[in-house]
Design a protein around this motif. Structure first.
Motif, PDB file in Angstrom:
ATOM      1  N   ASP A  47      13.723  17.033  -0.339  1.00 54.28           N
ATOM      2  CA  ASP A  47      13.444  18.087  -1.322  1.00 54.28           C
ATOM      3  C   ASP A  47      12.111  18.786  -1.086  1.00 54.28           C
ATOM      4  OD1 ASP A  47      15.858  17.365  -2.494  1.00 54.28           O
ATOM      5  OD2 ASP A  47      14.919  16.040  -3.963  1.00 54.28           O
ATOM      6  N   GLY A  48      11.730  18.941   0.172  1.00 61.63           N
ATOM      7  CA  GLY A  48      10.510  19.673   0.503  1.00 61.63           C
ATOM      8  C   GLY A  48       9.225  18.892   0.317  1.00 61.63           C
ATOM      9  N   ALA A  49       9.301  17.570   0.174  1.00 60.00           N
ATOM     10  CA  ALA A  49       8.093  16.757   0.025  1.00 60.00           C
ATOM     11  C   ALA A  49       7.193  16.968   1.241  1.00 60.00           C
ATOM     12  CB  ALA A  49       8.449  15.280  -0.113  1.00 60.00           C
ATOM     13  N   GLU A  50       5.911  16.991   0.989  1.00 62.17           N
ATOM     14  CA  GLU A  50       4.945  17.288   2.042  1.00 62.17           C
ATOM     15  C   GLU A  50       4.627  16.065   2.885  1.00 62.17           C
ATOM     16  OE1 GLU A  50       1.461  19.333   0.701  1.00 62.17           O
ATOM     17  OE2 GLU A  50       2.624  20.676  -0.570  1.00 62.17           O
ATOM     18  N   VAL A  51       4.276  16.348   4.127  1.00 63.42           N
ATOM     19  CA  VAL A  51       3.801  15.337   5.067  1.00 63.42           C
ATOM     20  C   VAL A  51       2.719  15.995   5.910  1.00 63.42           C
ATOM     21  CG1 VAL A  51       5.576  15.842   6.798  1.00 63.42           C
ATOM     22  CG2 VAL A  51       4.508  13.594   6.746  1.00 63.42           C
ATOM     23  N   THR A  52       1.698  15.245   6.262  1.00 63.15           N
ATOM     24  CA  THR A  52       0.598  15.809   7.036  1.00 63.15           C
ATOM     25  C   THR A  52       0.725  15.443   8.508  1.00 63.15           C
ATOM     26  OG1 THR A  52      -0.841  13.872   6.803  1.00 63.15           O
ATOM     27  CG2 THR A  52      -0.942  15.554   5.033  1.00 63.15           C
ATOM     28  N   ASP A  72      20.789  25.656   1.113  1.00 62.88           N
ATOM     29  CA  ASP A  72      19.776  26.163   0.194  1.00 62.88           C
ATOM     30  C   ASP A  72      18.739  26.965   0.981  1.00 62.88           C
ATOM     31  OD1 ASP A  72      17.569  26.576  -1.450  1.00 62.88           O
ATOM     32  OD2 ASP A  72      17.576  24.554  -2.277  1.00 62.88           O
ATOM     33  N   PRO A  73      18.743  28.302   0.853  1.00 60.20           N
ATOM     34  CA  PRO A  73      17.810  29.128   1.630  1.00 60.20           C
ATOM     35  C   PRO A  73      16.337  28.753   1.426  1.00 60.20           C
ATOM     36  CG  PRO A  73      19.433  30.510   0.531  1.00 60.20           C
ATOM     37  CD  PRO A  73      19.629  29.123   0.018  1.00 60.20           C
ATOM     38  N   HIS A 104      18.959  18.849   9.398  1.00 59.37           N
ATOM     39  CA  HIS A 104      19.521  20.014   8.725  1.00 59.37           C
ATOM     40  C   HIS A 104      20.900  19.619   8.179  1.00 59.37           C
ATOM     41  CE1 HIS A 104      20.238  24.649   9.164  1.00 59.37           C
ATOM     42  NE2 HIS A 104      20.642  24.188   8.003  1.00 59.37           N
ATOM     43  N   LEU A 105      20.972  19.322   6.895  1.00 60.03           N
ATOM     44  CA  LEU A 105      22.213  18.847   6.277  1.00 60.03           C
ATOM     45  C   LEU A 105      23.125  20.019   5.939  1.00 60.03           C
ATOM     46  CD1 LEU A 105      20.625  16.278   3.772  1.00 60.03           C
ATOM     47  CD2 LEU A 105      21.245  15.936   6.162  1.00 60.03           C
TER      48      LEU A 105
END
Length: 154
Positions: free
Chosen positions: A91-96, A114-115, A8-9
């Motif tokens: 930036d919200g990149a997905e990971v499974t 950034d909410p 959490h930056l």
């Protein structure tokens, strides 16, 4: 089975935090993929990493080059060709959940100011921990990194 660490930056931006985490992962002998959803943003990160701080040099490449499989750090929007031990998502990149299980570590770095980024990270935490992934949540709100939460794998 690996684990996912959420960063959490709040004190330092991505461009200051990512190189530090990459250096630590490289010191562990890991190959790393930095995954982001936007090629333009990854191009910007590529420039940031090449500029480095002072005398530091972090060898890396942007996916799509002739030597992707050889890169110690590969910036990519999808699966990494360098056989990474660790994937760092920005930036919200997905990971499974499967990726978390197959890798040594997954790191999710998100902008605490950034909410939308915070909400995305919360969704990722729920999805991954509900799937049985071990997870840790790290915050820098006090000026140094502190582990604030942990979920053990099932």
């Amino acid at each position: 089975m690996g684990a996912v660490y959420f960063y959490h930056l709040t004190q330092k931006p991505l461009q200051a935090t990512l190189p530090v985490l990459l250096e630590k992962a490289r010191a562990a002998g890991w190959r790393i993929a930095v995954r982001g959803p936007d090629e333009g943003r990854l191009g910007w990160l590529d420039d940031v990493l090449w500029m480095g701080a002072g005398e530091s040099f972090l060898a890396h490449g942007l996916a799509g080059g002739p030597h992707d499989a050889l890169q110690p750090v590969l910036l990519t929007t999808g699966p990494a060709a360098n056989g990474p031990h660790c994937v760092m998502c920005v930036d919200g990149a997905e990971v499974t959940p499967k990726e978390v299980g197959d890798l040594e570590r997954v790191c999710i770095l998100f902008d605490g100011t950034d909410p939308d980024a915070v909400q995305t990270a919360r969704g990722q935490w729920k999805t991954l921990t509900d799937a049985g992934c071990a997870a840790q949540y790290w915050s820098e709100e006090t000026g140094r990194w502190e582990k604030k939460a942990e979920s053990k794998s099932e």
